[in-house]
Design an enzyme around this catalytic site. Sequence first.
Site, PDB file in Angstrom:
ATOM      1  CG  HIS A 217      -3.019  -2.950   4.101  1.00  0.00           C
ATOM      2  ND1 HIS A 217      -2.041  -2.227   4.730  1.00  0.00           N
ATOM      3  CD2 HIS A 217      -3.781  -2.069   3.428  1.00  0.00           C
ATOM      4  CE1 HIS A 217      -2.193  -0.945   4.454  1.00  0.00           C
ATOM      5  NE2 HIS A 217      -3.237  -0.813   3.664  1.00  0.00           N
TER       6      HIS A 217
ATOM      7  CB  CYS B  19      -0.986  -0.045   1.152  1.00  0.00           C
ATOM      8  SG  CYS B  19      -2.404   1.000   0.857  1.00  0.00           S
TER       9      CYS B  19
ATOM     10  CD  GLU C  26       0.065  -4.824   6.074  1.00  0.00           C
ATOM     11  OE1 GLU C  26       0.128  -5.552   5.073  1.00  0.00           O
ATOM     12  OE2 GLU C  26      -0.131  -3.606   6.032  1.00  0.00           O
TER      13      GLU C  26
END
Length: 234
Positions: free
Chosen positions: A209, A88, A211
């Site tokens: 994302h 991102c 994560e």
Amino acid sequence: MSQVQGKLTVGILALQGAFAEHQTALQKVASARKITVCLVRTPDDLQKCDALIIPGGESTTIALLAKLAGLLEPLRQFSKEKPIWGTCAGAILLAQVVENTKKGGQDLLGSMSITVARNGWGSQVESFEAPLSVDGLRNSEKPFTGVFIRAPVILALHPSPDVPPIHVVARLPVGTVPKSSAASVQLDPDDPRTIVAVRQGKHMMTTFHPELTKDGRFHEYFVQTCVLPSLSMS
Ligand SMILES: NC(=O)CC[C@H](N)C(=O)O
């Protein structure tokens, strides 16, 4: 190769944004693969790393803090030699050209021959999730959930004989209609904005994302596809 006890060191740029989430995700991969995870805040931290992840957050803030920490040039030098994965905001920093930047522009690493636009799908309220099929991921038959939060969009890839080949790793599924005012029409399958993950040489960018999910397969993929091969070449 900067190894600690024969380990591979993967850094996470920890100036702003979702670096703690990357640390958690990477530590799960690390336990199986002799990896040391290092939070990078200074050029000395960066020196210890064999690879780097730049998290999501605000690319303008991350770049400013990197400049203040004397990290911008070391990051540019690092990107010439070692793999970086930008998620991102991190993808924005890796791009060669960025549209919709803040007034006066923003510092970039410019490591990938790609044009992106910041906030390409609109603002926070237009964030969305999409199931991504990604060849090369473990259990690739199981879609990976792409979490797009004020995400950049890829406007153009710039392949040329002078740069490493560009590989599209993932696209939005045909028929995705992001809730965004920026793309309220159904995206044409070969619209570059459908491209959401790209590898070029040793680097990778994802406009979403990984994560922020509990699914560590993209972290595994980065280590397997970008990091380990770069070590054998160094
Ligand atoms: N989730 C994110 O990383 C958002 C990126 C942010 N919109 C930027 O332009 O830097």
